[in-house]
Motif scaffolding. Structure first.
Motif, mmCIF file in Angstrom:
data_model
loop_
_atom_site.group_PDB
_atom_site.id
_atom_site.type_symbol
_atom_site.label_atom_id
_atom_site.label_comp_id
_atom_site.label_asym_id
_atom_site.label_seq_id
_atom_site.Cartn_x
_atom_site.Cartn_y
_atom_site.Cartn_z
ATOM 1 N N ALA A 54 0.836 -1.198 0.000
ATOM 2 C CA ALA A 54 0.000 0.000 0.000
ATOM 3 C C ALA A 54 0.874 1.252 0.000
ATOM 4 C CB ALA A 54 -0.901 0.000 1.226
ATOM 5 N N ASP A 55 0.405 2.253 -0.708
ATOM 6 C CA ASP A 55 1.072 3.543 -0.739
ATOM 7 C C ASP A 55 0.305 4.525 0.136
ATOM 8 O OD1 ASP A 55 3.184 2.910 -2.570
ATOM 9 O OD2 ASP A 55 1.713 2.951 -4.193
ATOM 10 N N THR A 56 0.948 5.629 0.462
ATOM 11 C CA THR A 56 0.347 6.658 1.303
ATOM 12 C C THR A 56 -0.247 7.751 0.417
ATOM 13 O OG1 THR A 56 1.979 6.189 3.011
ATOM 14 C CG2 THR A 56 0.802 8.273 3.184
ATOM 15 N N PHE A 57 -1.435 8.209 0.800
ATOM 16 C CA PHE A 57 -2.136 9.244 0.040
ATOM 17 C C PHE A 57 -2.649 10.324 0.987
ATOM 18 C CE2 PHE A 57 -2.297 5.442 -2.445
ATOM 19 C CZ PHE A 57 -2.051 5.877 -3.738
ATOM 20 N N LEU A 58 -2.573 11.558 0.525
ATOM 21 C CA LEU A 58 -3.128 12.701 1.236
ATOM 22 C C LEU A 58 -4.465 13.030 0.584
ATOM 23 C CD1 LEU A 58 -2.903 15.143 3.206
ATOM 24 C CD2 LEU A 58 -1.790 16.367 1.312
ATOM 25 N N ALA A 59 -5.509 13.077 1.373
ATOM 26 C CA ALA A 59 -6.829 13.479 0.888
ATOM 27 C C ALA A 59 -7.138 14.840 1.491
ATOM 28 C CB ALA A 59 -7.885 12.461 1.291
ATOM 29 N N VAL A 60 -7.406 15.806 0.640
ATOM 30 C CA VAL A 60 -7.683 17.170 1.069
ATOM 31 C C VAL A 60 -9.138 17.485 0.749
ATOM 32 C CG1 VAL A 60 -7.038 19.586 0.807
ATOM 33 C CG2 VAL A 60 -5.288 17.824 0.620
ATOM 34 N N PHE A 61 -9.865 17.903 1.756
ATOM 35 C CA PHE A 61 -11.265 18.279 1.593
ATOM 36 C C PHE A 61 -11.320 19.737 1.155
ATOM 37 C CE2 PHE A 61 -10.970 14.931 4.743
ATOM 38 C CZ PHE A 61 -11.864 14.001 4.233
ATOM 39 N N THR A 62 -12.130 20.018 0.125
ATOM 40 C CA THR A 62 -12.196 21.379 -0.397
ATOM 41 C C THR A 62 -13.608 21.943 -0.279
ATOM 42 O OG1 THR A 62 -12.638 20.601 -2.648
ATOM 43 C CG2 THR A 62 -10.319 20.951 -2.043
ATOM 44 N N HIS A 103 -18.726 10.616 0.095
ATOM 45 C CA HIS A 103 -18.274 11.028 1.426
ATOM 46 C C HIS A 103 -19.207 12.103 2.001
ATOM 47 C CE1 HIS A 103 -15.757 12.702 4.586
ATOM 48 N NE2 HIS A 103 -15.071 11.561 4.536
ATOM 49 N N PRO A 104 -19.429 12.106 3.313
ATOM 50 C CA PRO A 104 -20.302 13.108 3.941
ATOM 51 C C PRO A 104 -19.845 14.560 3.709
ATOM 52 C CG PRO A 104 -19.729 11.396 5.532
ATOM 53 C CD PRO A 104 -18.945 11.120 4.291
ATOM 54 N N HIS A 105 -18.574 14.762 3.396
ATOM 55 C CA HIS A 105 -18.074 16.124 3.156
ATOM 56 C C HIS A 105 -18.894 16.836 2.084
ATOM 57 C CE1 HIS A 105 -15.338 19.475 2.733
ATOM 58 N NE2 HIS A 105 -15.154 19.183 1.451
ATOM 59 N N PHE A 106 -19.345 16.091 1.080
ATOM 60 C CA PHE A 106 -20.120 16.721 0.006
ATOM 61 C C PHE A 106 -21.513 16.113 -0.190
ATOM 62 C CE2 PHE A 106 -17.109 13.715 -1.860
ATOM 63 C CZ PHE A 106 -17.951 12.850 -2.548
ATOM 64 N N THR A 107 -21.833 15.035 0.530
ATOM 65 C CA THR A 107 -23.191 14.487 0.421
ATOM 66 C C THR A 107 -24.113 15.030 1.505
ATOM 67 O OG1 THR A 107 -22.600 12.516 1.697
ATOM 68 C CG2 THR A 107 -22.460 12.345 -0.714
ATOM 69 N N ILE A 108 -23.539 15.442 2.630
ATOM 70 C CA ILE A 108 -24.330 16.029 3.719
ATOM 71 C C ILE A 108 -23.871 17.467 3.962
ATOM 72 C CG2 ILE A 108 -24.956 15.887 6.158
ATOM 73 C CD1 ILE A 108 -24.520 12.804 5.912
ATOM 74 N N VAL A 158 -13.219 16.187 -2.651
ATOM 75 C CA VAL A 158 -12.043 15.660 -1.957
ATOM 76 C C VAL A 158 -10.991 15.418 -3.027
ATOM 77 C CG1 VAL A 158 -11.124 13.828 -0.478
ATOM 78 C CG2 VAL A 158 -13.531 14.496 -0.266
ATOM 79 N N GLU A 159 -9.803 15.972 -2.826
ATOM 80 C CA GLU A 159 -8.698 15.766 -3.752
ATOM 81 C C GLU A 159 -7.725 14.779 -3.106
ATOM 82 O OE1 GLU A 159 -7.036 19.469 -5.074
ATOM 83 O OE2 GLU A 159 -9.031 20.327 -5.420
ATOM 84 N N VAL A 160 -7.389 13.722 -3.847
ATOM 85 C CA VAL A 160 -6.531 12.661 -3.323
ATOM 86 C C VAL A 160 -5.251 12.620 -4.152
ATOM 87 C CG1 VAL A 160 -6.332 10.182 -2.904
ATOM 88 C CG2 VAL A 160 -8.531 11.337 -2.546
ATOM 89 N N MET A 161 -4.107 12.661 -3.451
ATOM 90 C CA MET A 161 -2.825 12.638 -4.144
ATOM 91 C C MET A 161 -1.850 11.759 -3.402
ATOM 92 S SD MET A 161 -2.346 16.532 -2.992
ATOM 93 C CE MET A 161 -4.135 16.591 -2.829
ATOM 94 N N PRO A 162 -0.945 11.088 -4.139
ATOM 95 C CA PRO A 162 0.046 10.257 -3.473
ATOM 96 C C PRO A 162 1.081 11.114 -2.749
ATOM 97 C CG PRO A 162 0.403 10.257 -5.854
ATOM 98 C CD PRO A 162 -0.840 11.037 -5.600
ATOM 99 N N VAL A 163 1.548 10.607 -1.622
ATOM 100 C CA VAL A 163 2.670 11.227 -0.925
ATOM 101 C C VAL A 163 3.908 10.559 -1.484
ATOM 102 C CG1 VAL A 163 3.769 11.603 1.312
ATOM 103 C CG2 VAL A 163 1.258 11.646 1.134
ATOM 104 N N MET A 164 4.712 11.338 -2.174
ATOM 105 C CA MET A 164 5.878 10.813 -2.894
ATOM 106 C C MET A 164 7.084 10.740 -1.953
ATOM 107 S SD MET A 164 4.385 10.530 -5.807
ATOM 108 C CE MET A 164 5.682 10.229 -6.969
#
Length: 119
Positions: free
Chosen positions: A2-10, A97-102, A108-114
Motif C-alpha cells: 500500500a502507498d500513502t495518500f493525502l486526501a484534502v477536503f475542499t 463522502h459526507p463532506h459533500f453528500t451532507i 475531496v482531492e486525493v494525491m500520493p505522498v511521494m
C-alpha cells in the motif's frame, strides 16, 4: 504494498452549496451538522484500517514567501492521510463522502505522498 495518500477536503465560502447551507434556519443547520458529524465518524470507523493520520479541519491560512507573511484564503478545509493499493483505490474510498453528500463541501482531492528524492 500500500502507498500513502493525502486526501484534502475542499470547499469555499462562495460556493452555492455553502451559501445555501448558511441560509438554512439555525435549527435545520444544527440538525444537518449532527447528521454530517455522525456520518463522518461512521466513514472514519469504516476505514480505520487504512487511516494513517486522522487529520482534521483546517483553519485560517498564512502565506509565506519572499515578501514575508500575509493572510490568504484557499479552498482547503481539512485533510486525512490514508494507505491504499493504488491512487484509484484511494480515490474510491471517498465516493459519496459526507463532506459533500451532507455537508456543503465541494469535493475531496486525493494525491500520493511521494518519497523525498535522494532520501
Amino acid at each position: 504494498m500500500a502507498d500513502t495518500f493525502l486526501a484534502v477536503f475542499t470547499g469555499s465560502k462562495t460556493n452555492p452549496r455553502m451559501q445555501a447551507w448558511m441560509a438554512m434556519p439555525e435549527a435545520e443547520q444544527k440538525a444537518k451538522m449532527q447528521e454530517g458529524i455522525t456520518a463522518w465518524h461512521g466513514w472514519m470507523d469504516k476505514h480505520k484500517a487504512v487511516i494513517v493520520d486522522h487529520g482534521g479541519p483546517l483553519g485560517k491560512t498564512k502565506k509565506i514567501g519572499p515578501d514575508g507573511v500575509a493572510d490568504t484564503s484557499n479552498a482547503l478545509s481539512g485533510f486525512v492521510v490514508i494507505k491504499a493499493d493504488s491512487h484509484e483505490a484511494a480515490a474510491k474510498l471517498f465516493e459519496n463522502h459526507p463532506h459533500f453528500t451532507i455537508f456543503p463541501g465541494e469535493g475531496v482531492e486525493v494525491m500520493p505522498v511521494m518519497p523525498i528524492p535522494g532520501g
